[in-house]
Design an enzyme around this catalytic site. Structure first.
Site, PDB file in Angstrom:
ATOM      1  N   CYS A 120      11.097  10.745  39.669  1.00  0.00           N
ATOM      2  CA  CYS A 120      11.613  11.371  40.897  1.00  0.00           C
ATOM      3  C   CYS A 120      13.092  11.743  40.795  1.00  0.00           C
ATOM      4  CB  CYS A 120      11.375  10.459  42.086  1.00  0.00           C
ATOM      5  SG  CYS A 120      11.644   8.722  41.740  1.00  0.00           S
ATOM      6  N   VAL A 176       2.395   8.338  47.182  1.00  0.00           N
ATOM      7  CA  VAL A 176       2.407   9.656  46.542  1.00  0.00           C
ATOM      8  C   VAL A 176       1.069  10.368  46.776  1.00  0.00           C
ATOM      9  CG1 VAL A 176       2.586  10.879  44.332  1.00  0.00           C
ATOM     10  CG2 VAL A 176       4.114   8.967  44.816  1.00  0.00           C
ATOM     11  N   GLY A 213      10.425   4.986  46.528  1.00  0.00           N
ATOM     12  CA  GLY A 213      10.273   5.200  45.084  1.00  0.00           C
ATOM     13  C   GLY A 213       9.595   4.017  44.405  1.00  0.00           C
ATOM     14  N   HIS A 262      15.930  10.519  47.938  1.00  0.00           N
ATOM     15  CA  HIS A 262      16.891  10.078  46.924  1.00  0.00           C
ATOM     16  C   HIS A 262      18.124  10.984  46.996  1.00  0.00           C
ATOM     17  CE1 HIS A 262      13.877   7.499  45.412  1.00  0.00           C
ATOM     18  NE2 HIS A 262      13.656   8.005  44.217  1.00  0.00           N
ATOM     19  N   ARG A 275      19.329   1.302  43.867  1.00  0.00           N
ATOM     20  CA  ARG A 275      18.379   1.286  44.992  1.00  0.00           C
ATOM     21  C   ARG A 275      19.157   1.025  46.279  1.00  0.00           C
ATOM     22  NH1 ARG A 275      13.586   3.192  44.343  1.00  0.00           N
ATOM     23  NH2 ARG A 275      12.963   1.739  42.718  1.00  0.00           N
ATOM     24  N   ARG A 289       4.968  10.811  29.626  1.00  0.00           N
ATOM     25  CA  ARG A 289       6.109  11.736  29.735  1.00  0.00           C
ATOM     26  C   ARG A 289       6.840  11.969  28.419  1.00  0.00           C
ATOM     27  NH1 ARG A 289       8.743   8.784  34.843  1.00  0.00           N
ATOM     28  NH2 ARG A 289       7.162   9.336  36.378  1.00  0.00           N
ATOM     29  N   THR A 298      -4.689   6.423  48.419  1.00  0.00           N
ATOM     30  CA  THR A 298      -4.249   5.502  49.480  1.00  0.00           C
ATOM     31  C   THR A 298      -2.766   5.155  49.346  1.00  0.00           C
ATOM     32  OG1 THR A 298      -4.966   3.682  48.071  1.00  0.00           O
ATOM     33  CG2 THR A 298      -6.520   4.413  49.767  1.00  0.00           C
ATOM     34  N   ARG A 339     -10.550  -2.086  45.610  1.00  0.00           N
ATOM     35  CA  ARG A 339     -10.003  -2.720  46.820  1.00  0.00           C
ATOM     36  C   ARG A 339     -10.072  -1.796  48.034  1.00  0.00           C
ATOM     37  NH1 ARG A 339      -6.096  -3.973  42.917  1.00  0.00           N
ATOM     38  NH2 ARG A 339      -4.992  -2.031  43.299  1.00  0.00           N
ATOM     39  N   SER A 340      -9.887  -0.488  47.791  1.00  0.00           N
ATOM     40  CA  SER A 340      -9.779   0.470  48.906  1.00  0.00           C
ATOM     41  C   SER A 340     -11.056   1.274  49.115  1.00  0.00           C
ATOM     42  CB  SER A 340      -8.654   1.454  48.635  1.00  0.00           C
ATOM     43  OG  SER A 340      -7.482   0.786  48.382  1.00  0.00           O
TER      44      SER A 340
HETATM   45  N1  LIG Z   1       7.118   6.921  44.858  1.00  0.00           N
HETATM   46  C1  LIG Z   1       7.774   7.787  44.113  1.00  0.00           C
HETATM   47  O1  LIG Z   1       8.853   8.298  44.502  1.00  0.00           O
HETATM   48  C2  LIG Z   1       7.247   8.199  42.793  1.00  0.00           C
HETATM   49  C3  LIG Z   1       7.869   9.249  42.142  1.00  0.00           C
HETATM   50  C4  LIG Z   1       7.404   9.655  40.901  1.00  0.00           C
HETATM   51  C5  LIG Z   1       6.323   9.000  40.370  1.00  0.00           C
HETATM   52  N2  LIG Z   1       5.713   7.971  41.024  1.00  0.00           N
HETATM   53  C6  LIG Z   1       4.562   7.335  40.386  1.00  0.00           C
HETATM   54  O2  LIG Z   1       3.376   7.601  41.134  1.00  0.00           O
HETATM   55  C7  LIG Z   1       2.483   6.501  40.995  1.00  0.00           C
HETATM   56  C8  LIG Z   1       2.074   5.986  42.369  1.00  0.00           C
HETATM   57  O3  LIG Z   1       3.235   5.588  43.092  1.00  0.00           O
HETATM   58  P1  LIG Z   1       3.176   5.266  44.654  1.00  0.00           P
HETATM   59  O4  LIG Z   1       4.591   5.241  45.074  1.00  0.00           O
HETATM   60  O5  LIG Z   1       2.229   6.155  45.372  1.00  0.00           O
HETATM   61  O6  LIG Z   1       2.558   3.770  44.644  1.00  0.00           O
HETATM   62  P2  LIG Z   1       1.764   3.012  45.795  1.00  0.00           P
HETATM   63  O7  LIG Z   1       2.175   3.491  47.147  1.00  0.00           O
HETATM   64  O8  LIG Z   1       1.918   1.581  45.489  1.00  0.00           O
HETATM   65  O9  LIG Z   1       0.227   3.443  45.571  1.00  0.00           O
HETATM   66  C9  LIG Z   1      -0.477   3.112  44.398  1.00  0.00           C
HETATM   67  C10 LIG Z   1      -1.830   3.804  44.381  1.00  0.00           C
HETATM   68  O10 LIG Z   1      -2.459   3.541  43.117  1.00  0.00           O
HETATM   69  C11 LIG Z   1      -3.746   2.961  43.355  1.00  0.00           C
HETATM   70  N3  LIG Z   1      -4.063   2.008  42.294  1.00  0.00           N
HETATM   71  C12 LIG Z   1      -3.343   0.936  41.908  1.00  0.00           C
HETATM   72  N4  LIG Z   1      -3.990   0.278  40.910  1.00  0.00           N
HETATM   73  C13 LIG Z   1      -5.139   0.967  40.676  1.00  0.00           C
HETATM   74  C14 LIG Z   1      -6.234   0.791  39.790  1.00  0.00           C
HETATM   75  N5  LIG Z   1      -6.289  -0.216  38.924  1.00  0.00           N
HETATM   76  N6  LIG Z   1      -7.235   1.692  39.831  1.00  0.00           N
HETATM   77  C15 LIG Z   1      -7.216   2.722  40.696  1.00  0.00           C
HETATM   78  N7  LIG Z   1      -6.211   2.940  41.572  1.00  0.00           N
HETATM   79  C16 LIG Z   1      -5.181   2.057  41.574  1.00  0.00           C
HETATM   80  C17 LIG Z   1      -3.615   2.274  44.704  1.00  0.00           C
HETATM   81  O11 LIG Z   1      -4.899   2.097  45.232  1.00  0.00           O
HETATM   82  P3  LIG Z   1      -5.251   0.806  46.155  1.00  0.00           P
HETATM   83  O12 LIG Z   1      -4.845   1.192  47.546  1.00  0.00           O
HETATM   84  O13 LIG Z   1      -6.719   0.695  45.962  1.00  0.00           O
HETATM   85  O14 LIG Z   1      -4.471  -0.353  45.604  1.00  0.00           O
HETATM   86  C18 LIG Z   1      -2.784   3.302  45.463  1.00  0.00           C
HETATM   87  O15 LIG Z   1      -3.604   4.363  45.896  1.00  0.00           O
HETATM   88  C19 LIG Z   1       3.218   5.492  40.119  1.00  0.00           C
HETATM   89  O16 LIG Z   1       2.848   5.716  38.779  1.00  0.00           O
HETATM   90  C20 LIG Z   1       4.661   5.838  40.309  1.00  0.00           C
HETATM   91  O17 LIG Z   1       5.454   5.435  39.221  1.00  0.00           O
HETATM   92  C21 LIG Z   1       6.145   7.566  42.239  1.00  0.00           C
END
Ligand SMILES: NC(=O)c1ccc[n+]([C@@H]2O[C@H](COP(=O)([O-])OP(=O)(O)OC[C@H]3O[C@@H](n4cnc5c(N)ncnc54)[C@H](OP(=O)(O)O)[C@@H]3O)[C@@H](O)[C@H]2O)c1
Length: 340
Positions: free
Chosen positions: A130, A14, A161, A243, A236, A99, A11, A39-40
Site C-alpha cells: 500500500c 481489502v 493496513g 496512509h 504506524r 511481488r 470478508t 470459518r466464514s
Molecule cells: N490492508 C491494506 O492496506 C493492504 C494493502 C495491500 C495489501 N494488503 C494485503 O491484502 C491481504 C488481505 O488484507 P486485509 O487487510 O483485507 O486483511 P483482513 O481484513 O484481516 O482479511 C483477511 C481475509 O483473508 C481471509 N483468509 C485468512 N486466512 C485464510 C485462509 N487460510 N483461507 C482463505 N481465506 C483466508 C479472511 O477470511 P476469514 O474471514 O474467513 O478469516 C479474510 O477474508 C493481505 O495479504 C495484506 O497483506 C492489505
C-alpha cells in the site's frame, strides 16, 4: 459478455473494498464468486445492491473462472494461488508472496501497464504494498520529466493496513483509555497504538530497517526504475484509514516546484490540493473512500541541488490495495482477455 470473477478474502478489509469498487466502476461481471476460509462459510457480503454468500476457498473449483482477486495473506495465497493459476484463472494477488519474483509482473497501471503481458509467465500478477502504490503514482510522472536519483520517505500508516484486527485494536484501546477498567494489551501491534505512534511495520531485517521499509525500496525499483535509490522510515499511526507520506525527491535535472505541480495536476490517478494557507492540503480522514492519490505541500528543497518535497495521501484500502487490483483487472480485460 463479461467476466467470471472470483474475490478471495471477501470478508476482509481489502476484499470488501474490492467488491465495492467492482460495483462502483461497473466492472463487466457475468458471475461473481466470493470466497474466504471455512470459518466464514455462509457469511453474507454486499456487491452493489446484491447480497452474496461466502464459499470455502478450500473446496472451490477455479476451472472456467477468468480472474481471481486475492486478498487472503501470503500463507493462504501460497496454497490457493497456484491452484487457481493452474486451472486457467488469472490471479491478481494482494499479498507480498509473489511481488519480488522476477517472473511475475508487479503492476501499478499508471506506471507500468506494459508489464501486463508478463501475466502469462505464471498466470499470476502481483499488486504492490500500500505505501509503495500511492508513492509511485506521484514519482513516475516526475521521473519521466527530470529523472529521480534518490527518494527519502517517511510514512504515517493507518491501522487498516494491518487488516480488520488492526482496526479493532485501535478502537478497543481507544475506548479503554476512557474507561480504564478494561485493559487492551497490544496484539496486532508491538506497542499501544491508541494515542501513540510506532516506528515499526512488519519484521526487522538484518540491516536494522523493517520489511515494510525494504518493500518500498525494492518495489519502487521494480515498478518505476531500478536506478532510483529509496530510503524509507515507516511508522504506524492511530488513524483508521488513509496512509500519509512525507516525500523528499532529488532529481538529476532541475525541476521547478510550479512545473512539478503542473505535471502532477495532469498525471493519471492524482489530485493536487496545494493551497499555501491553513488547511489547504489533504489529510487522511478526507481521502478515505476516494479513488485519487492526493498531493499537497509541493515545494522546492533548497538543501540539495535539485530537490522537491511533497505530501502524499491516499486510501490504503483503495489505491493501496483494492482499487489497484481492480485497475489491473480492467487492464487485463482491455489488453488481453478482451471480453465485455
Ligand atoms: N490492508 C491494506 O492496506 C493492504 C494493502 C495491500 C495489501 N494488503 C494485503 O491484502 C491481504 C488481505 O488484507 P486485509 O487487510 O483485507 O486483511 P483482513 O481484513 O484481516 O482479511 C483477511 C481475509 O483473508 C481471509 N483468509 C485468512 N486466512 C485464510 C485462509 N487460510 N483461507 C482463505 N481465506 C483466508 C479472511 O477470511 P476469514 O474471514 O474467513 O478469516 C479474510 O477474508 C493481505 O495479504 C495484506 O497483506 C492489505
Amino acid at each position: 459478455m463479461g467476466y467470471r470473477v472470483v474475490v478471495a478474502g471477501a470478508t476482509g478489509n481489502v476484499g470488501r473494498e474490492m467488491l465495492n469498487i467492482l460495483a462502483e466502476r461497473q466492472f463487466p461481471v457475468d458471475e461473481l464468486a466470493v470466497l474466504a476460509s471455512r470459518r466464514s462459510l455462509g457469511t453474507e457480503v454486499s456487491f452493489g445492491d446484491k447480497t452474496l454468500t461466502t464459499q470455502d476457498i478450500d473446496t472451490f473449483d477455479f476451472t472456467g473462472w477468468d480472474m481471481a482477486l486475492f486478498a487472503i495473506g501470503s500463507d493462504a495465497t501460497k496454497v490457493y494461488a497456484p491452484k487457481a493459476a493452474a486451472a486457467g484463472c488469472v490471479v491478481i494477488d494482494n499479498s507480498s508472496l509473489y511481488r519480488y519474483d522476477p517472473e511475475i509482473p508487479l503492476i501499478v497501471p499508471e506506471c507500468n501497464p506494459e508489464a501486463i503481458h508478463d501475466y502469462k509467465n505464471m498466470n499470476i500478477i502481483a499488486n504492490p504494498n500500500c505505501s509503495t502504490a500511492q508513492m509511485v503514482v506521484a514519482l513516475k510522472p516526475l521521473h519521466d520529466r527530470a529523472k529521480i536519483k534518490r527518494v527519502v520517505v517517511s510514512t504515517y500508516q493507518s491501522v487498516s493496513g494491518a487488516g480488520k484486527e488492526g482496526m479493532d485494536e485501535l478502537w478497543d484501546q481507544t475506548k479503554a483509555v476512557y474507561n480504564p477498567t478494561t485493559e487492551v494489551e497490544p496484539k496486532k501491534f508491538q506497542k499501544q497504538i491508541a494515542f501513540n505512534v510506532i516506528p515499526q511495520i512488519d519484521v526487522f531485517m538484518e540491516d536494522g530497517s523493517t520489511k515494510e521499509e525494504w518493500k518500498m525500496v525494492v518495489e519502487t525499483k521494480k515498478i518505476v526504475d531500478p536506478s532510483i535509490k529509496v530510503t524509507a522510515t515507516c511508522v504506524r499511526v492511530p488513524v483508521f484509514v488513509g496512509h500519509s507520506e512525507a516525500v523528499n525527491i532529488e532529481f538529476e535535472e532541475f525541476l521547478d516546484e510550479d512545473e512539478a505541480r503542473d505535471i502532477l495536476r495532469e498525471a493519471p490517478g492524482i489530485m493536487v490540493i496545494d493551497k499555501r494557507e491553513a488547511g489547504g492540503y489533504v489529510s487522511p480522514v478526507e481521502c478515505a473512500g476516494d479513488f485519487a492519490t492526493f498531493i499537497s505541500r509541493i515545494r522546492q528543497d533548497s538543501t540539495v541541488e535539485n530537490g522537491i518535497n511533497l505530501w502524499c495521501v491516499s486510501d490504503n484500502l483503495r489505491k493501496g490495495a483494492a482499487l489497484n487490483a481492480v485497475q489491473i483487472a480492467e487492464l487485463l480485460g482491455r489488453e488481453v482477455l478482451k471480453k465485455g
